[in-house]
Every structure is written in C-alpha cells, then in structure tokens.
Design an enzyme around this catalytic site. Structure first.
Site, mmCIF file in Angstrom:
data_model
loop_
_atom_site.group_PDB
_atom_site.id
_atom_site.type_symbol
_atom_site.label_atom_id
_atom_site.label_comp_id
_atom_site.label_asym_id
_atom_site.label_seq_id
_atom_site.Cartn_x
_atom_site.Cartn_y
_atom_site.Cartn_z
ATOM 1 N N GLY A 1 0.791 -1.227 0.000
ATOM 2 C CA GLY A 1 0.000 0.000 0.000
ATOM 3 C C GLY A 1 0.820 1.272 0.000
ATOM 4 O O GLY A 1 0.261 2.362 -0.157
ATOM 5 N N GLY B 1 15.406 -3.136 -1.578
ATOM 6 C CA GLY B 1 15.979 -1.808 -1.726
ATOM 7 C C GLY B 1 15.815 -0.993 -0.461
ATOM 8 O O GLY B 1 15.951 0.228 -0.481
ATOM 9 N N HIS C 1 16.255 14.545 -0.677
ATOM 10 C CA HIS C 1 15.050 13.729 -0.835
ATOM 11 C C HIS C 1 13.835 14.475 -0.273
ATOM 12 O O HIS C 1 13.964 15.489 0.409
ATOM 13 C CB HIS C 1 15.193 12.394 -0.106
ATOM 14 C CG HIS C 1 16.051 11.407 -0.829
ATOM 15 N ND1 HIS C 1 17.419 11.409 -0.738
ATOM 16 C CD2 HIS C 1 15.732 10.388 -1.666
ATOM 17 C CE1 HIS C 1 17.914 10.428 -1.477
ATOM 18 N NE2 HIS C 1 16.910 9.799 -2.054
ATOM 19 N N HIS C 2 12.670 13.911 -0.506
ATOM 20 C CA HIS C 2 11.396 14.454 -0.040
ATOM 21 C C HIS C 2 11.339 14.517 1.493
ATOM 22 O O HIS C 2 12.115 13.869 2.199
ATOM 23 C CB HIS C 2 10.246 13.588 -0.564
ATOM 24 C CG HIS C 2 10.425 12.129 -0.256
ATOM 25 N ND1 HIS C 2 10.021 11.558 0.934
ATOM 26 C CD2 HIS C 2 11.003 11.134 -0.978
ATOM 27 C CE1 HIS C 2 10.318 10.271 0.929
ATOM 28 N NE2 HIS C 2 10.918 9.978 -0.215
ATOM 29 N N LYS D 1 11.246 11.191 3.950
ATOM 30 C CA LYS D 1 12.308 10.194 4.093
ATOM 31 C C LYS D 1 12.833 10.203 5.524
ATOM 32 O O LYS D 1 13.114 11.264 6.088
ATOM 33 C CB LYS D 1 13.441 10.447 3.096
ATOM 34 C CG LYS D 1 14.481 9.329 3.075
ATOM 35 C CD LYS D 1 15.382 9.412 1.855
ATOM 36 C CE LYS D 1 16.437 8.321 1.861
ATOM 37 N NZ LYS D 1 15.849 6.963 1.806
ATOM 38 N N GLY E 1 21.304 -0.195 -2.123
ATOM 39 C CA GLY E 1 20.760 1.068 -1.651
ATOM 40 C C GLY E 1 20.016 1.823 -2.733
ATOM 41 O O GLY E 1 19.291 2.773 -2.446
ATOM 42 N N ASN E 2 20.183 1.402 -3.976
ATOM 43 C CA ASN E 2 19.460 2.018 -5.091
ATOM 44 C C ASN E 2 19.356 1.009 -6.223
ATOM 45 O O ASN E 2 20.350 0.414 -6.613
ATOM 46 C CB ASN E 2 20.171 3.285 -5.574
ATOM 47 C CG ASN E 2 19.327 4.116 -6.512
ATOM 48 O OD1 ASN E 2 18.942 3.662 -7.586
ATOM 49 N ND2 ASN E 2 19.021 5.341 -6.111
ATOM 50 N N MET E 3 18.148 0.823 -6.723
ATOM 51 C CA MET E 3 17.914 -0.178 -7.761
ATOM 52 C C MET E 3 17.949 0.402 -9.170
ATOM 53 O O MET E 3 17.794 -0.337 -10.140
ATOM 54 C CB MET E 3 16.547 -0.841 -7.542
ATOM 55 C CG MET E 3 16.465 -1.685 -6.295
ATOM 56 S SD MET E 3 17.401 -3.212 -6.498
ATOM 57 C CE MET E 3 17.342 -3.850 -4.823
ATOM 58 N N MET F 1 6.201 3.073 -2.883
ATOM 59 C CA MET F 1 6.980 2.161 -3.718
ATOM 60 C C MET F 1 6.226 0.879 -3.994
ATOM 61 O O MET F 1 6.328 0.315 -5.094
ATOM 62 C CB MET F 1 8.326 1.844 -3.061
ATOM 63 C CG MET F 1 9.460 2.759 -3.470
ATOM 64 S SD MET F 1 9.690 2.913 -5.268
ATOM 65 C CE MET F 1 9.978 1.207 -5.740
#
EC number: 1.17.1.8
Length: 268
Positions: free
Chosen positions: A9, A97, A155-156, A159, A122-124, A12
C-alpha cells in the site's frame, strides 16, 4: 516469474505493482501489508488504481511466499530482516531496496542468503549503479592529496533515514576507489568550529524537503577545478524497473547475497 510485493500500500509498493504489469515475464501473485493496515483484504490492483488483478492484500506472508518465485521489498530494516528470513524458508528470491539497515540487520540478511537468493542495493536504478562505477574510477584517478570528495543528496520531506542508502552506496564506491574503509573515513555532520578539512575524508551533506524523489551529486573538489558526477531521479518507476530486472536475473541463481552491480555485470 511470480512476484510478491511487500508494503503493497505504500508509495513504492504501488509503483512496483503498476510496473510489474508492464514487464514481460513478471506477474504479481501476492501483496503483503502490515497487520492493521487499511488496505488488508482489498485488491492490489484497485488500491493502485489500475483495476482488479485478483490479488488480495494480506498480512500473512509465508503462505504467499511459498507459492511465489520472488519478493520485492522496499519497507523498513526490521521488516526486511523478517522477509529475508521468510524468503530463506520458502527458498525464493528476495530483492530488497530497503535503506537504513544497521550492521546487525545486514548480518541477518547475509545469514538468510545461505538459503535465499538475495539482491540488496541502496538504489535499484540502472543509472545510479553505473554512476557508482564512474565514482570509483574517478576517486581512484583523482587522489586525496589533490581532490576532496563530498557527497550531496536531497530527498522528499517524508524520508526517515540519512544519509540516504544511495549516498552511502556512492560513498562506498568512492572509498573502494581510494582503497579505504568508508566507516573510518566519512564525515556525516559538520557543526560549529570544525577545524580544517581532514585529507582523505569523504563528506556527506543531507537535504530534505518537498517531493524530491532523489538527487545525488558526488563532488571531487581540487584546487582550481571541480568534477561533479550527478544523478537525478524523476520517477519512482526507475527503482521498480530495476528491482524487477534484478528479480528476473536472480531467478534460478544459487543462494547468496548479490548487488545491482552483479545484476548489471558491472562488478569488477
């Protein structure tokens, strides 16, 4: 390949569910949420706004894992450790991730990789992982006597961990290029009278605000010149596509802990 999305939900989770529908060879077979979630019992497709998929969201992961080939996980450190263990029990692929994991969390995930094929990064995104290779090469070529390394990320506002997993991934790449341990050579906070910059340190600066998906810059600052290597994420689907690519790559591989560099054939 039958895939389960955990944290179905969330931002991501919903992006993963939508993206799975557009990738050949991938099929959503399960969706997991935490106990008490308002999404429980709802159709995963309806929650994401793409119509009925016939996959109800549940809070009981193991029976769902047992019928799947892999799980896609962008949740929290504690949840990811649990899902890694369940993936090991089910002998399936676990792509995570999740960022903000402690050394203890990482050790538990590494233990689960004895029985599960785990891809952790850490990042895909494909671009960031290529960037990490470039950062390593630049750090190796431009030595600490002449160039200082600073990593800036934004970042937003929602985070919760800092520095970001991507910033740390890039820091590790820079440290490999310099043949040093990041844990012993990173500066995470500067405040007050700090004195001159220590030669060879890798600095981090963190910004939070608005709806920024992810901006990262690695700055190699020398006397009279700067080299800046940057990546700007414009859509969360880049992480989803990378995660699904990783799952498809890992399907059929022997158990172990892999990274996106392995997936992309960039591990040197």
């Amino acid at each position: 390949m039958g895939l389960v999305v955990v944290g179905a939900g969330g931002r991501m989770g919903q992006t993963l569910i939508r993206t799975i529908q557009s990738i050949e060879g991938a099929k959503l077979v399960g969706a997991i949420e935490r106990s008490g979630s308002p999404f429980l019992g709802k159709d995963a497709g309806e929650v994401t706004g793409i119509g009925t998929l016939g996959v109800a969201i549940t809070d009981d992961p193991l029976p769902v894992f047992a019928k799947a080939h892999g799980v896609l996980d962008f949740t929290s450190p504690a949840a990811s450790v649990e899902f890694a263990g369940l993936a090991a029990q089910a002998r399936i692929v676990h792509v995570t991730g999740t960022t903000g994991c402690s050394a203890e969390d990482d050790e538990k995930i590494r233990a689960a990789a004895r029985h599960a094929t785990i891809v952790k990064s850490g990042n895909m995104s494909l671009g960031v992982n290529l960037l990490s290779v470039l950062v390593q090469k630049a750090a190796e070529a431009l030595g600490p006597e002449d160039f200082d390394i600073e990593i800036l990320e934004m970042h937003h506002r929602h985070k919760v961990d800092a520095p970001s997993g991507t910033a740390l991934l890039l820091g590790e790449a820079a440290a490999r290029g310099r043949d040093i341990a990041l844990a012993d050579n990173s500066v995470r906070v500067r405040d007050g009278y700090t004195g001159p910059r220590e030669t060879g340190a890798i600095g981090f600066a963190t910004l939070r605000g608005g709806s920024v998906i992810g901006d990262h810059s690695v700055i190699l600052a020398g006397t009279g010149e700067r080299v800046v290597l940057s990546h700007h994420a414009e859509d969360r689907s880049i992480f989803a596509r990378g995660a699904i690519k990783a799952a498809l790559w890992a399907h059929g591989k022997k158990p172990g802990l892999y990274s996106m560099l392995d997936v992309l054939g960039l591990n040197t």
